[in-house]
Design a protein around this motif. Sequence first.
Motif, PDB file in Angstrom:
ATOM      1  N   ILE A  57     -17.934   1.910   1.741  1.00 18.58           N
ATOM      2  CA  ILE A  57     -16.535   2.306   1.833  1.00 18.58           C
ATOM      3  C   ILE A  57     -16.179   3.040   0.544  1.00 18.58           C
ATOM      4  O   ILE A  57     -16.509   2.599  -0.551  1.00 18.58           O
ATOM      5  N   ALA A  58     -15.520   4.189   0.684  1.00 18.07           N
ATOM      6  CA  ALA A  58     -15.241   5.012  -0.492  1.00 18.07           C
ATOM      7  C   ALA A  58     -14.115   5.986  -0.202  1.00 18.07           C
ATOM      8  O   ALA A  58     -13.786   6.264   0.960  1.00 18.07           O
ATOM      9  N   ASP A  59     -13.518   6.511  -1.264  1.00 16.33           N
ATOM     10  CA  ASP A  59     -12.597   7.624  -1.107  1.00 16.33           C
ATOM     11  C   ASP A  59     -13.402   8.918  -1.210  1.00 16.33           C
ATOM     12  O   ASP A  59     -14.551   8.919  -1.661  1.00 16.33           O
ATOM     13  N   ILE A  60     -12.795  10.019  -0.816  1.00 15.88           N
ATOM     14  CA  ILE A  60     -13.520  11.278  -0.702  1.00 15.88           C
ATOM     15  C   ILE A  60     -14.033  11.778  -2.051  1.00 15.88           C
ATOM     16  O   ILE A  60     -14.996  12.552  -2.113  1.00 15.88           O
ATOM     17  N   SER A  61     -13.451  11.313  -3.151  1.00 11.97           N
ATOM     18  CA  SER A  61     -13.883  11.777  -4.472  1.00 11.97           C
ATOM     19  C   SER A  61     -15.299  11.327  -4.815  1.00 11.97           C
ATOM     20  O   SER A  61     -15.930  11.879  -5.717  1.00 11.97           O
ATOM     21  N   LYS A  62     -15.828  10.336  -4.096  1.00 14.53           N
ATOM     22  CA  LYS A  62     -17.171   9.834  -4.380  1.00 14.53           C
ATOM     23  C   LYS A  62     -18.259  10.662  -3.712  1.00 14.53           C
ATOM     24  O   LYS A  62     -19.448  10.434  -3.935  1.00 14.53           O
ATOM     25  N   GLN A  63     -17.865  11.628  -2.886  1.00 14.71           N
ATOM     26  CA  GLN A  63     -18.844  12.489  -2.210  1.00 14.71           C
ATOM     27  C   GLN A  63     -19.306  13.595  -3.156  1.00 14.71           C
ATOM     28  O   GLN A  63     -18.493  14.271  -3.780  1.00 14.71           O
ATOM     29  N   VAL A  64     -20.639  13.773  -3.264  1.00 12.05           N
ATOM     30  CA  VAL A  64     -21.204  14.803  -4.137  1.00 12.05           C
ATOM     31  C   VAL A  64     -22.314  15.543  -3.396  1.00 12.05           C
ATOM     32  O   VAL A  64     -22.922  15.019  -2.466  1.00 12.05           O
ATOM     33  N   GLU A  65     -22.580  16.753  -3.829  1.00 18.85           N
ATOM     34  CA  GLU A  65     -23.702  17.499  -3.269  1.00 18.85           C
ATOM     35  C   GLU A  65     -25.020  16.970  -3.818  1.00 18.85           C
ATOM     36  O   GLU A  65     -26.013  16.860  -3.091  1.00 18.85           O
ATOM     37  N   THR A  66     -25.031  16.652  -5.113  1.00 17.94           N
ATOM     38  CA  THR A  66     -26.231  16.130  -5.769  1.00 17.94           C
ATOM     39  C   THR A  66     -25.845  14.954  -6.643  1.00 17.94           C
ATOM     40  O   THR A  66     -24.889  15.038  -7.419  1.00 17.94           O
ATOM     41  N   LEU A  67     -26.570  13.855  -6.524  1.00 15.96           N
ATOM     42  CA  LEU A  67     -26.277  12.672  -7.327  1.00 15.96           C
ATOM     43  C   LEU A  67     -26.505  12.955  -8.811  1.00 15.96           C
ATOM     44  O   LEU A  67     -27.310  13.799  -9.180  1.00 15.96           O
ATOM     45  N   GLY A  68     -25.781  12.231  -9.650  1.00 15.00           N
ATOM     46  CA  GLY A  68     -26.058  12.295 -11.078  1.00 15.00           C
ATOM     47  C   GLY A  68     -24.876  12.519 -11.982  1.00 15.00           C
ATOM     48  O   GLY A  68     -24.961  12.262 -13.188  1.00 15.00           O
ATOM     49  N   PRO A 119       0.788  -1.217   0.000  1.00 11.31           N
ATOM     50  CA  PRO A 119       0.000   0.000   0.000  1.00 11.31           C
ATOM     51  C   PRO A 119       0.827   1.278   0.000  1.00 11.31           C
ATOM     52  O   PRO A 119       0.413   2.289  -0.535  1.00 11.31           O
ATOM     53  N   ALA A 120       2.022   1.255   0.616  1.00  9.67           N
ATOM     54  CA  ALA A 120       2.844   2.458   0.633  1.00  9.67           C
ATOM     55  C   ALA A 120       3.275   2.864  -0.767  1.00  9.67           C
ATOM     56  O   ALA A 120       3.689   4.000  -0.987  1.00  9.67           O
ATOM     57  N   GLU A 121       3.211   1.949  -1.723  1.00  9.17           N
ATOM     58  CA  GLU A 121       3.612   2.245  -3.084  1.00  9.17           C
ATOM     59  C   GLU A 121       2.413   2.525  -3.982  1.00  9.17           C
ATOM     60  O   GLU A 121       2.572   2.763  -5.172  1.00  9.17           O
ATOM     61  N   LEU A 122       1.228   2.504  -3.449  1.00  7.98           N
ATOM     62  CA  LEU A 122       0.026   2.724  -4.236  1.00  7.98           C
ATOM     63  C   LEU A 122      -0.221   4.214  -4.457  1.00  7.98           C
ATOM     64  O   LEU A 122       0.351   5.064  -3.782  1.00  7.98           O
ATOM     65  N   SER A 123      -1.112   4.492  -5.411  1.00  5.18           N
ATOM     66  CA  SER A 123      -1.517   5.875  -5.644  1.00  5.18           C
ATOM     67  C   SER A 123      -2.324   6.381  -4.446  1.00  5.18           C
ATOM     68  O   SER A 123      -2.853   5.577  -3.656  1.00  5.18           O
ATOM     69  N   PRO A 124      -2.450   7.689  -4.280  1.00  2.00           N
ATOM     70  CA  PRO A 124      -3.257   8.216  -3.166  1.00  2.00           C
ATOM     71  C   PRO A 124      -4.692   7.689  -3.165  1.00  2.00           C
ATOM     72  O   PRO A 124      -5.248   7.424  -2.097  1.00  2.00           O
ATOM     73  N   ILE A 125      -5.295   7.536  -4.356  1.00  2.00           N
ATOM     74  CA  ILE A 125      -6.665   7.020  -4.416  1.00  2.00           C
ATOM     75  C   ILE A 125      -6.725   5.590  -3.909  1.00  2.00           C
ATOM     76  O   ILE A 125      -7.618   5.218  -3.127  1.00  2.00           O
ATOM     77  N   ASP A 126      -5.775   4.754  -4.325  1.00  2.00           N
ATOM     78  CA  ASP A 126      -5.779   3.364  -3.871  1.00  2.00           C
ATOM     79  C   ASP A 126      -5.466   3.263  -2.385  1.00  2.00           C
ATOM     80  O   ASP A 126      -5.995   2.393  -1.687  1.00  2.00           O
ATOM     81  N   LYS A 127      -4.611   4.147  -1.882  1.00  2.00           N
ATOM     82  CA  LYS A 127      -4.362   4.177  -0.441  1.00  2.00           C
ATOM     83  C   LYS A 127      -5.636   4.535   0.310  1.00  2.00           C
ATOM     84  O   LYS A 127      -5.948   3.951   1.356  1.00  2.00           O
ATOM     85  N   ALA A 128      -6.392   5.490  -0.243  1.00  2.00           N
ATOM     86  CA  ALA A 128      -7.656   5.889   0.385  1.00  2.00           C
ATOM     87  C   ALA A 128      -8.637   4.724   0.414  1.00  2.00           C
ATOM     88  O   ALA A 128      -9.322   4.500   1.420  1.00  2.00           O
ATOM     89  N   LYS A 129      -8.709   3.987  -0.684  1.00  2.00           N
ATOM     90  CA  LYS A 129      -9.586   2.821  -0.730  1.00  2.00           C
ATOM     91  C   LYS A 129      -9.160   1.771   0.285  1.00  2.00           C
ATOM     92  O   LYS A 129      -9.999   1.155   0.970  1.00  2.00           O
ATOM     93  N   PHE A 130      -7.852   1.579   0.390  1.00  2.00           N
ATOM     94  CA  PHE A 130      -7.337   0.574   1.319  1.00  2.00           C
ATOM     95  C   PHE A 130      -7.676   0.918   2.765  1.00  2.00           C
ATOM     96  O   PHE A 130      -8.168   0.065   3.520  1.00  2.00           O
ATOM     97  N   VAL A 131      -7.414   2.174   3.187  1.00  2.00           N
ATOM     98  CA  VAL A 131      -7.655   2.515   4.591  1.00  2.00           C
ATOM     99  C   VAL A 131      -9.152   2.499   4.911  1.00  2.00           C
ATOM    100  O   VAL A 131      -9.550   2.144   6.025  1.00  2.00           O
ATOM    101  N   ALA A 132      -9.990   2.860   3.944  1.00  2.00           N
ATOM    102  CA  ALA A 132     -11.434   2.779   4.163  1.00  2.00           C
ATOM    103  C   ALA A 132     -11.856   1.331   4.375  1.00  2.00           C
ATOM    104  O   ALA A 132     -12.636   1.007   5.280  1.00  2.00           O
ATOM    105  N   ALA A 133     -11.330   0.442   3.532  1.00  2.00           N
ATOM    106  CA  ALA A 133     -11.666  -0.979   3.656  1.00  2.00           C
ATOM    107  C   ALA A 133     -11.152  -1.545   4.976  1.00  2.00           C
ATOM    108  O   ALA A 133     -11.851  -2.298   5.665  1.00  2.00           O
ATOM    109  N   LYS A 134      -9.924  -1.172   5.334  1.00  2.00           N
ATOM    110  CA  LYS A 134      -9.333  -1.679   6.577  1.00  2.00           C
ATOM    111  C   LYS A 134     -10.145  -1.227   7.779  1.00  2.00           C
ATOM    112  O   LYS A 134     -10.425  -2.027   8.694  1.00  2.00           O
TER     113      LYS A 134
END
Length: 249
Positions: free
Chosen positions: A124-135, A2-17
Amino acid sequence: MPAELSPIDKAKFVAAKRATDFVEDGMRVGLGTGSTAAWLVRCLGELVRDDGLRIIGVPTSSRTADLAREVGIKVVSLDEAKWLDVTIDGADEYDANLNLIKGGGGALLQEKIVATASDQMVVIADISKQVETLGAFPLPVEVVPFGWQTTKALVEETLVRLNGDTPYVTDEGNYIVDLHLKRIGNPRQLSLVLNQIPGVVENGLFIDICDAVVIGYGDGKVEVRDINAGTVEEDHLDFVDEKNMFSDL
């Protein structure tokens, strides 16, 4: 590792963990589909292998079932499990009320069935999946193959998800139609309208199903929002070393 992963993949990993804290010994656990859910399955597999965690997994796709078996999780069907303690899955979008768009991986029908057959659903998600309005993310709609072109024509602003020259085919043998709506002002109403169209099996709007969201950040920060308790908790997870089971990723 995980230390070698992209920031997005690190975010996914810590959320899952962090989400593994929702799982206790003896539980029946719904296992989601997608890249973030795959991290969860691997994390749970590590606990099964190293800590003796005993769980029964109900996967939401054949891909998840294969991965769960590979990491040592006992897999059964929903019919065998009957009811689940918790389902943990990813999301393509979520809003402040924890309404979701799901199904980008083509498994929305099984995902929705398993989630609603659970005492609790955790996203479980990274912060990029947060939206004000779906769509902004295309809304997947699963339709039966018979007359699917007619079904497609009944829904405005559609674009068929293609796999080569043919529609994307789900585990159930149905097709996926993606709706590029940009903004969904009333998700609840749209969900009801879509499911009334003949030929539509289900849509990717998950309304009043999610109970909590675990949000991962690339620096190891984790935020847990519980919609029922109205609480927000913050934590920080250290990344594992190169001897961890994820070293080949």
